[in-house]
Design an enzyme around this catalytic site. Structure first.
Site, mmCIF file in Angstrom:
data_model
loop_
_atom_site.group_PDB
_atom_site.id
_atom_site.type_symbol
_atom_site.label_atom_id
_atom_site.label_comp_id
_atom_site.label_asym_id
_atom_site.label_seq_id
_atom_site.Cartn_x
_atom_site.Cartn_y
_atom_site.Cartn_z
ATOM 1 N N ASP A 21 0.833 -1.207 0.000
ATOM 2 C CA ASP A 21 0.000 0.000 0.000
ATOM 3 C C ASP A 21 0.867 1.255 0.000
ATOM 4 O O ASP A 21 1.953 1.267 0.573
ATOM 5 C CB ASP A 21 -0.911 -0.019 1.250
ATOM 6 C CG ASP A 21 -2.033 1.003 1.147
ATOM 7 O OD1 ASP A 21 -2.306 1.474 0.026
ATOM 8 O OD2 ASP A 21 -2.619 1.327 2.188
ATOM 9 N N ASN A 23 1.398 3.364 -2.972
ATOM 10 C CA ASN A 23 1.949 3.795 -4.271
ATOM 11 C C ASN A 23 1.436 5.182 -4.660
ATOM 12 O O ASN A 23 2.185 6.023 -5.134
ATOM 13 C CB ASN A 23 1.538 2.825 -5.389
ATOM 14 C CG ASN A 23 2.159 1.463 -5.244
ATOM 15 O OD1 ASN A 23 3.061 1.284 -4.428
ATOM 16 N ND2 ASN A 23 1.694 0.505 -6.027
ATOM 17 N N GLY A 24 0.128 5.377 -4.478
ATOM 18 C CA GLY A 24 -0.493 6.638 -4.881
ATOM 19 C C GLY A 24 0.063 7.811 -4.089
ATOM 20 O O GLY A 24 0.433 8.848 -4.650
ATOM 21 N N TRP A 26 2.890 7.933 -2.488
ATOM 22 C CA TRP A 26 4.318 8.092 -2.821
ATOM 23 C C TRP A 26 4.464 8.991 -4.049
ATOM 24 O O TRP A 26 5.297 9.901 -4.076
ATOM 25 C CB TRP A 26 4.921 6.704 -3.090
ATOM 26 C CG TRP A 26 6.400 6.681 -3.285
ATOM 27 C CD1 TRP A 26 7.348 6.478 -2.327
ATOM 28 C CD2 TRP A 26 7.117 6.861 -4.517
ATOM 29 N NE1 TRP A 26 8.602 6.518 -2.879
ATOM 30 C CE2 TRP A 26 8.488 6.749 -4.223
ATOM 31 C CE3 TRP A 26 6.732 7.093 -5.839
ATOM 32 C CZ2 TRP A 26 9.472 6.867 -5.198
ATOM 33 C CZ3 TRP A 26 7.709 7.219 -6.814
ATOM 34 C CH2 TRP A 26 9.064 7.107 -6.495
ATOM 35 N N HIS A 38 2.709 3.305 -9.007
ATOM 36 C CA HIS A 38 2.542 1.864 -9.267
ATOM 37 C C HIS A 38 3.773 1.330 -10.012
ATOM 38 O O HIS A 38 4.271 0.250 -9.715
ATOM 39 C CB HIS A 38 1.273 1.600 -10.077
ATOM 40 C CG HIS A 38 0.010 1.990 -9.365
ATOM 41 N ND1 HIS A 38 -0.208 1.684 -8.037
ATOM 42 C CD2 HIS A 38 -1.098 2.662 -9.774
ATOM 43 C CE1 HIS A 38 -1.396 2.155 -7.672
ATOM 44 N NE2 HIS A 38 -1.946 2.755 -8.707
ATOM 45 N N SER A 66 -7.405 -5.535 -5.684
ATOM 46 C CA SER A 66 -8.570 -6.048 -4.959
ATOM 47 C C SER A 66 -9.826 -5.902 -5.804
ATOM 48 O O SER A 66 -9.858 -5.129 -6.770
ATOM 49 C CB SER A 66 -8.745 -5.281 -3.648
ATOM 50 O OG SER A 66 -9.227 -3.979 -3.912
ATOM 51 N N ASN A 69 -10.715 -2.445 -6.043
ATOM 52 C CA ASN A 69 -9.888 -1.579 -6.901
ATOM 53 C C ASN A 69 -10.506 -1.334 -8.285
ATOM 54 O O ASN A 69 -10.142 -0.385 -8.977
ATOM 55 C CB ASN A 69 -8.472 -2.161 -7.089
ATOM 56 C CG ASN A 69 -7.592 -2.019 -5.866
ATOM 57 O OD1 ASN A 69 -6.667 -2.797 -5.657
ATOM 58 N ND2 ASN A 69 -7.860 -1.016 -5.033
ATOM 59 N N ARG A 195 -5.178 -1.727 8.593
ATOM 60 C CA ARG A 195 -6.416 -2.387 8.134
ATOM 61 C C ARG A 195 -6.070 -3.670 7.407
ATOM 62 O O ARG A 195 -4.971 -3.815 6.887
ATOM 63 C CB ARG A 195 -7.124 -1.490 7.094
ATOM 64 C CG ARG A 195 -7.983 -0.403 7.611
ATOM 65 C CD ARG A 195 -8.841 0.157 6.469
ATOM 66 N NE ARG A 195 -8.052 0.748 5.402
ATOM 67 C CZ ARG A 195 -7.571 1.994 5.413
ATOM 68 N NH1 ARG A 195 -7.794 2.767 6.447
ATOM 69 N NH2 ARG A 195 -6.861 2.454 4.397
ATOM 70 N N SER A 197 -8.353 -4.805 4.925
ATOM 71 C CA SER A 197 -8.887 -4.532 3.578
ATOM 72 C C SER A 197 -9.331 -5.780 2.803
ATOM 73 O O SER A 197 -8.959 -5.947 1.630
ATOM 74 C CB SER A 197 -7.879 -3.741 2.758
ATOM 75 O OG SER A 197 -7.608 -2.517 3.374
#
Ligand code: FPP
Length: 247
Positions: A21, A23-24, A26, A38, A66, A69, A195, A197
């Site tokens: 978790d 990537n976004g 970052w 990503h 997921s 996603n 979490r 998830s």
């Protein structure tokens, strides 16, 4: 590179699962598009796979996409699917050279056909490899998996193949996508979120949970090693008391 000497080879978890978790975030921190994050995440995937195999971990499961996603913007979903196809295609040779078997769990039929084709080819090419099984959770969610398992079990009851009273925990295990894979002893999640998830809910019943603030693209060998060292320092009681465990 050698594995950290603090790691006890005789106390390794057999199966490590990872929620990759951050990537976004970052990418955002660097003023870039989420998809850039990503792309950078692939390097962390490679390093984690290499480290786990080198260490002697037998099963590594990565939450790559997921069920939820699919609700992300179309542009991001497409970029992730393209990245998956490209990465699987590019890495199959390295997986084989390192004797790593590729596996996938999830609603694989919902993946774009190009992705499914690439995935199936890589699974086929690596099926004889024995050092480590790398499972990608793709279009996966635990509630989806359990719903499918319940439907299959109900069908067997309805057709008379299975007696309701004969249903036990093994019956459930046998109907999950992870059939044949031991439950993870350790679950790692990056990015500071605490979490689960919708990931492997049944299978992590007794897993140790390890959270790190590192965002996934920054996750390196030393971070994976730190998680293993932390795991090895824990007392796993499985509902018993400390004295029973140490006896
Ligand atoms: C979570 O970060 C990451 C993902 C949903 C995708 C993971 C995919 C990769 C690392 C790329 C390729 C993977 C393989 C296995 C080839 P996020 O987007 O939820 O980040 P955020 O929480 O900061 O928004």
């Amino acid at each position: 590179m050698a594995i950290d000497t603090r790691i006890n080879q005789s106390k390794l978890p057999k199966h490590v699962a990872v929620i990759m978790d951050g990537n976004g975030r970052w990418a955002k921190q660097r003023g870039k598009l989420r998809t850039f994050g990503h792309g950078k995440g692939v390097k962390a995937v490679r390093e984690t796979v290499e480290t786990a195999a080198e260490m002697g971990i037998e099963y590594l499961t990565l939450y790559a996409f997921s069920t939820e996603n699919w609700n992300r913007p179309k542009f991001e979903v497409n970029a992730l699917m393209t990245l998956l196809v490209k990465t699987i295609n590019k890495e199959t040779k390295t997986l084989t050279e390192n004797n790593i078997r590729l596996n996938a769990i999830g609603d694989l039929q919902s993946l774009p056909s190009s992705c499914l084709k690439e995935l199936n080819e890589a699974i086929e090419k690596t099926k004889g490899n024995t050092r480590m099984t790398l499972t990608l959770a793709l279009s996966y969610s635990s509630k989806w998996e359990m719903t499918e398992a319940i439907k299959a079990i109900a069908k067997n009851v309805k057709s008379g193949k299975l007696d309701v009273e004969a249903i036990n925990e093994s019956t459930i295990d046998e109907h999950l996508c992870t059939l044949g894979i031991p439950d993870p002893e350790l679950l790692i999640r990056t990015s500071g979120e605490h979490r689960i998830s919708n990931f492997l809910l049944w299978q992590i019943a007794y897993a140790e949970l390890y959270f790190t603030d590192k965002l996934w693209p920054d996750f390196e060998k030393i971070d994976f090693e730190a998680a293993i060292i932390d795991y090895q320092g824990r007392e796993r009681r499985f509902g018993k008391i400390s004295e029973q465990v140490s006896a």
